[in-house]
Scaffold this active site. Structure first.
Site, PDB file in Angstrom:
ATOM      1  N   GLU A 159       0.827  -1.207   0.000  1.00  0.00           N
ATOM      2  CA  GLU A 159       0.000   0.000   0.000  1.00  0.00           C
ATOM      3  C   GLU A 159       0.862   1.257   0.000  1.00  0.00           C
ATOM      4  O   GLU A 159       0.744   2.142   0.853  1.00  0.00           O
ATOM      5  CB  GLU A 159      -0.958  -0.008   1.185  1.00  0.00           C
ATOM      6  N   GLU A 317      -6.448  -7.489  -1.045  1.00  0.00           N
ATOM      7  CA  GLU A 317      -6.900  -7.438   0.347  1.00  0.00           C
ATOM      8  C   GLU A 317      -8.358  -7.012   0.409  1.00  0.00           C
ATOM      9  O   GLU A 317      -8.772  -6.083  -0.293  1.00  0.00           O
ATOM     10  CB  GLU A 317      -6.097  -6.428   1.172  1.00  0.00           C
TER      11      GLU A 317
END
Length: 672
Positions: A159, A317
């Site tokens: 991320e 995710e």
């Protein structure tokens, strides 16, 4: 892209269909727990596990100290069990020994606050010290595991830019100046022109005088802010590229990182990242802080598919139930997880992975849901995990098929920045709200849309919606005009076409770049105050915005009845070539917006999906030999949908009409 996404994603499941995976953090658990975890992974059907995402302090516990024993062991155990590995470089967060030794790598906020170790991403993206240490970790990991048969995907960092996208330290300022020299060909006069620095006596004599747009006493220079946002996205991409280059020098395994295409992250322009990804992967969690999190999920999935160029993509995710970072972290309702997963798959995902495998008992995310909950295997949550694995297995044949759309919505991160920077006409105009409103109106009308970048080829689309495209280049506007000429119907909404790529207002009347195409001219914005609504002559109501425009050679379809723009057109239409260009000068109610796009779609020859509506998503994925119709009922009542074929989740035949119970999902394989 370096390789075709369907081939890459199918390799992650070894050709067995859809990917079912998760993050796993074995370093959080005693090694005696690992065999039981792997046994339960196999029971649930998990086939891909991401590890070493936050492993830096474990494999590199001190300067010059390396310990791969744990990573060696868990990779061996996963491989013996037939579970594939998505191997992280481990660089997502520096260890405490590094920030203690080199505190100069710590990031700095807009107000000069230095952010210390103790959370994650405690580094300046431009720091050469951080980059050197991250490169060493990456090199060590790839040299050790680059040809390991268990590893099927490389996962760079994690991320990127989630917390530290905008750093205002002096290291960042120096990197920003270097970036600006490159952008403006080392010509300070070009920068002054681009930023309009004659305003407020901001003219620069050299690049050495330029700083990052940190906190000031007044409004900041909008050109400077916009360029800093572009620079910051590029710096994060540079981090990815540096690690990917090291990996590719030692391994031929595909490389990616997890995007954050979601409502609350806007710092990275992922359109500029996609060419560097071997496959596109995204993280997405329901955001309960917004009005319609379900529709935001659908938009995010469609946008991720757009980033993948229409190819299948990987949901890297998501959560089984509650997250831990919202003001109130709601558990998912019965059936909601199934609907969420079906929505992602319907809109192009060939893999569904979760954060995380086993719910943590310590650390900041200990209350984040997981595939294996705190309650253990004697729980409805665990039984739901096993059922989810069966569901994904039953949908295996969907893998590799594609979503086909006749409509498109234009979207730009760069425009998002420009729309919401300082000193704008109304803070009630929020870019993502406008994009979501357009996408939701289409979905509610039964129209599936691709999300595309301004300037992209639009030849495949019969209906194109351009919501609040405030910043637009001449060539991007020309692509839209050509689409109308060749027969497309285009709907442009308010606050579009106003500025060029340097955030310079286009003079001569709004909507600037689209004035001739639309056949209108607006002299003044007249935004509405919060809570204010206005009536239109077609009987609908609207809010947020109005403007005082007149038609030049367009037809007024509806006008403002009251409010600050009473008597002025609110919806216009102009025939151009073989197509039509429409303008929407306000924010219609959801019902009116849905009716408008349904009207335009019908006129453009696009058939709405039978049974689709505000509570029912209907999306098709199409392959060479079969098509798959996903019907997702989010409502409280059963619905009937026309369908013929075989329902994959129940195995029952669909012979014309199927009933989809409240909150249920049905996926029908149709012969083509």
């Amino acid at each position: 892209m370096p390789a075709a996404a369907p081939t890459l994603i199918s390799s992650l499941s070894e050709g067995e269909g859809l990917v079912f995976g998760c993050d796993y953090n074995p370093e959080q658990w005693d090694r005696s727990v690992w065999p039981e975890d792997i046994r339960l992974m196999r029971e649930a059907g998990v086939g891909l596990v991401a590890i070493n995402i936050f492993g830096w302090s474990t494999i590199n516990p001190g300067e010059g100290r390396w310990d791969f024993s744990g990573l060696d062991e868990i990779i061996a155990q996963l491989h013996a069990a037939g579970i594939r590995v998505d191997l992280g470089t481990g660089t997502a967060s520096p260890p405490p020994w590094l920030t203690t030794t080199h505190p100069e790598i710590l990031p700095e906020g807009i107000d000069g606050t230095v952010f210390h170790q103790g959370g994650r991403q405690a580094y300046c993206p431009s720091s050469p010290v951080f980059r050197a240490y991250a490169a060493e970790v990456t090199r060590r990991v790839v040299e050790r595991y680059g040809s390991h048969p268990a590893v099927t995907l490389w996962h760079v960092s994690n991320e990127l830019g989630c917390h530290n996208a905008l750093c205002y330290c002096e290291t960042s300022a120096g990197a920003f100046r270097t970036w600006l020299r490159d952008r403006y060909a080392d010509d300070i006069a070009a920068l002054n022109t681009a930023w309009g620095t004659s305003f407020w006596s901001q003219r620069y004599g050299s690049f050495d005088e330029v700083q990052v747009p940190a906190q000031v006493l007044s409004l900041r220079n909008p050109g400077q802010v916009l360029d800093f946002q572009r620079f910051s996205s590029d710096e994060q991409l540079a981090l990815y590229r540096a690690e990917a280059e090291i990996i590719r020098a030692h391994s031929d395994i595909p490389v990616t990182t997890n995007f954050m295409v979601t409502a609350h992250i806007r710092a990275l322009d992922y359109w500029s990242w996609t060419a560097d990804m071997d496959l596109v992967a995204n993280d997405h969690y329901l955001d309960r802080r917004i009005a319609n999190p379900r529709q935001e999920l659908s938009f995010a999935a469609d946008l991720t598919r757009g980033l993948a160029g229409g190819d299948p993509w990987l949901l890297m995710e998501t959560s089984t139930s509650a997250v831990n970072w919202q003001p109130v972290n709601l558990a998912k309702a019965p059936g909601e997880l199934t609907r969420n997963v079906a929505s992602h798959v319907a809109r192009g995902a060939d893999g569904i992975c979760f954060f995380q495998w086993r719910a943590s008992t310590q650390g900041a995310e200990k209350y984040h849901s997981a595939l294996l909950p705190h309650a253990g295997t004697d729980s409805d949550l665990w039984r739901g995990t096993v059922e989810l694995g069966r569901m994904l297995e039953s949908l295996g044949e969907v893998a590799g098929t594609r979503v086909v759309a006749d409509a498109a919505v234009l979207f730009s991160w760069e425009n998002w920045w420009a729309v919401e920077n300082e000193g704008r006409p109304s803070e009630e105009v929020r870019y993502l709200d406008q994009v979501h409103a357009a996408h939701t109106a289409l979905a509610d009308a039964g129209i599936v849309a691709d999300i595309v970048r301004p300037g992209s080829d639009l030849d495949d689309y019969r209906l194109i919606v351009v919501p609040a495209l405030h910043l637009v280049r001449d060539e991007e506007a020309a692509v839209i005009a050509r689409a109308v000429e060749r027969g497309a119907t285009v709907l442009v909404t308010f606050y579009s076409g106003i500025v060029d790529a340097e955030d310079r207002v286009r003079t001569g009347g709004y909507p600037g770049a689209f004035r001739q195409l639309l056949g209108i001219r607006s002299e003044e914005f007249a935004p509405l105050v919060p809570g204010q609504s206005v009536a239109l002559s077609d009987g609908s109501t609207a809010s947020v915005w109005s403007e005082r425009l007149r038609t030049t050679d367009a037809e007024a379809i509806a006008s403002f009845v009251d409010g600050p723009s009473a008597g002025h057109p609110a919806i216009t239409r102009r025939a151009q070539g073989a197509g039509e260009a429409w303008y929407l000068a306000t924010q219609p109610s959801p019902e009116a917006y849905r009716a408008l796009v349904a009207r335009l779609a019908d006129a453009a020859g696009i058939a709405a999906a039978p049974g689709a509506g505000p509570d029912v998503d209907v999306v098709r994925r199409v392959g060479a030999d079969a098509a798959y119709r996903f019907v997702i009922n989010h409502g409280a009542d059963p619905v009937e949908v026309a369908a013929t074929g075989t329902e994959l989740l129940t195995g029952s035949a669909a012979t014309g009409i199927i009933t989809v119970p409240a909150g249920a999902v049905r996926i029908i394989k149709e012969d083509v």
